[in-house]
Motif scaffolding. Structure first.
Motif, PDB file in Angstrom:
ATOM      1  N   HIS A 177      -7.082 -11.695  -2.339  1.00  0.00           N
ATOM      2  CA  HIS A 177      -6.845 -10.720  -1.277  1.00  0.00           C
ATOM      3  C   HIS A 177      -5.525  -9.984  -1.510  1.00  0.00           C
ATOM      4  N   HIS A 221      -4.982  -5.995  -2.227  1.00  0.00           N
ATOM      5  CA  HIS A 221      -4.095  -5.247  -1.337  1.00  0.00           C
ATOM      6  C   HIS A 221      -2.977  -4.582  -2.144  1.00  0.00           C
ATOM      7  N   SER A 236      -2.145  -0.586  -2.696  1.00  0.00           N
ATOM      8  CA  SER A 236      -0.817  -0.048  -2.386  1.00  0.00           C
ATOM      9  C   SER A 236      -0.253   0.736  -3.564  1.00  0.00           C
ATOM     10  N   ALA A 289      -2.320  -2.708   8.299  1.00  0.00           N
ATOM     11  CA  ALA A 289      -3.132  -2.312   7.151  1.00  0.00           C
ATOM     12  C   ALA A 289      -4.192  -1.293   7.548  1.00  0.00           C
ATOM     13  N   ILE A 292      -7.634  -0.756   0.637  1.00  0.00           N
ATOM     14  CA  ILE A 292      -6.856  -1.368   1.723  1.00  0.00           C
ATOM     15  C   ILE A 292      -7.726  -1.584   2.959  1.00  0.00           C
ATOM     16  N   CYS A 297     -10.236  -4.571   2.431  1.00  0.00           N
ATOM     17  CA  CYS A 297      -9.724  -5.940   2.350  1.00  0.00           C
ATOM     18  C   CYS A 297      -8.734  -6.260   3.457  1.00  0.00           C
ATOM     19  N   HIS A 298      -8.535  -5.361   4.439  1.00  0.00           N
ATOM     20  CA  HIS A 298      -7.495  -5.618   5.443  1.00  0.00           C
ATOM     21  C   HIS A 298      -7.862  -6.760   6.381  1.00  0.00           C
TER      22      HIS A 298
END
Length: 216
Positions: A3, A7, A11, A120, A175, A178-179
């Motif tokens: 995860h 993330h 980013s 997120a 993002i 997977c937030h």
């Protein structure tokens, strides 16, 4: 771990896309145009490059730029493209700050899983808005310019804008996907210990005070 890697990938892609949008906005090599017929421009070796802020004439013995600062006389597509790119650049800073603060490896006081997920979510939505603004501006500008003048080629600024919009789209999508899949953070404020002296359950203090408060 997976995860956090996803993330972090989102980013980094979003940050690279934001920098690309800033470069595309600040440079003027968006399109190469010809003020005459194509054969005449090729024979004279005289071309013009146009961006959001200036129009330049390129010839073997001449390189001259004219600033496009007559706001009221500029075409609507140029002003709209300016506004969209400026909005995309301004949204980048708060979006990336929210995304970085939502990383699992970044811990702030009183952080909870719900708060990180909200950060997120908002950051990913802002990045997708950046991607939409950049894509609309970089697609509409050459199409409208071709209707007004003879368009000969795309410039590196336009390609940079396309790359930036694509990276923001990919990063924001990663993002947002997977937030909500991260592991829950331990919430110490909901933990309790039992003290025999007081006869009631009390909230758990930080570890340094916990050893002093428990009596056997």
């Amino acid at each position: 771990m997976a995860h956090m890697c996803r993330h972090l990938t989102g980013s980094v892609a979003s940050c690279a896309g934001w920098v690309s949008l800033i470069v595309a906005t600040s440079t003027n090599d968006w399109v190469t145009t010809c003020d005459y017929s194509l054969a005449t421009c090729v024979r004279l070796d005289e071309l013009a490059t146009q961006g959001l802020w200036a129009e330049c004439v390129i010839a073997p013995a001449l390189y001259h730029c004219v600033s496009l600062n007559q706001i009221l006389s500029l075409p609507a597509y140029l002003q709209t493209s300016r506004a969209l790119m400026i909005v995309a650049c301004l949204l980048g800073l708060p979006a990336l700050l929210l995304v970085v603060m939502s990383l699992p490896c970044v811990r702030l006081p009183n952080d909870t899983t719900a708060v990180k997920r909200r950060r997120a979510l908002v950051g990913g939505i802002l990045i997708l808005i950046m991607a939409v603004c950049g894509a609309v501006a970089t697609i509409w500008f050459p199409v409208a310019t071709n209707m007004e003048k003879a368009l000969m080629a795309f410039g590196f600024s336009l390609y940079t804008g396309w790359v930036g919009a694509g990276l923001c789209l990919c990063g924001g999508s990663i993002i947002l996907c997977c937030h909500g899949s991260g592991a829950a953070l331990p919430i110490r404020e909901n933990s309790f210990y039992y003290s025999r002296q007081s006869g009631r359950a009390a909230p758990l203090d930080p570890p340094a005070n916990h050893a002093k408060s428990v009596h056997v």
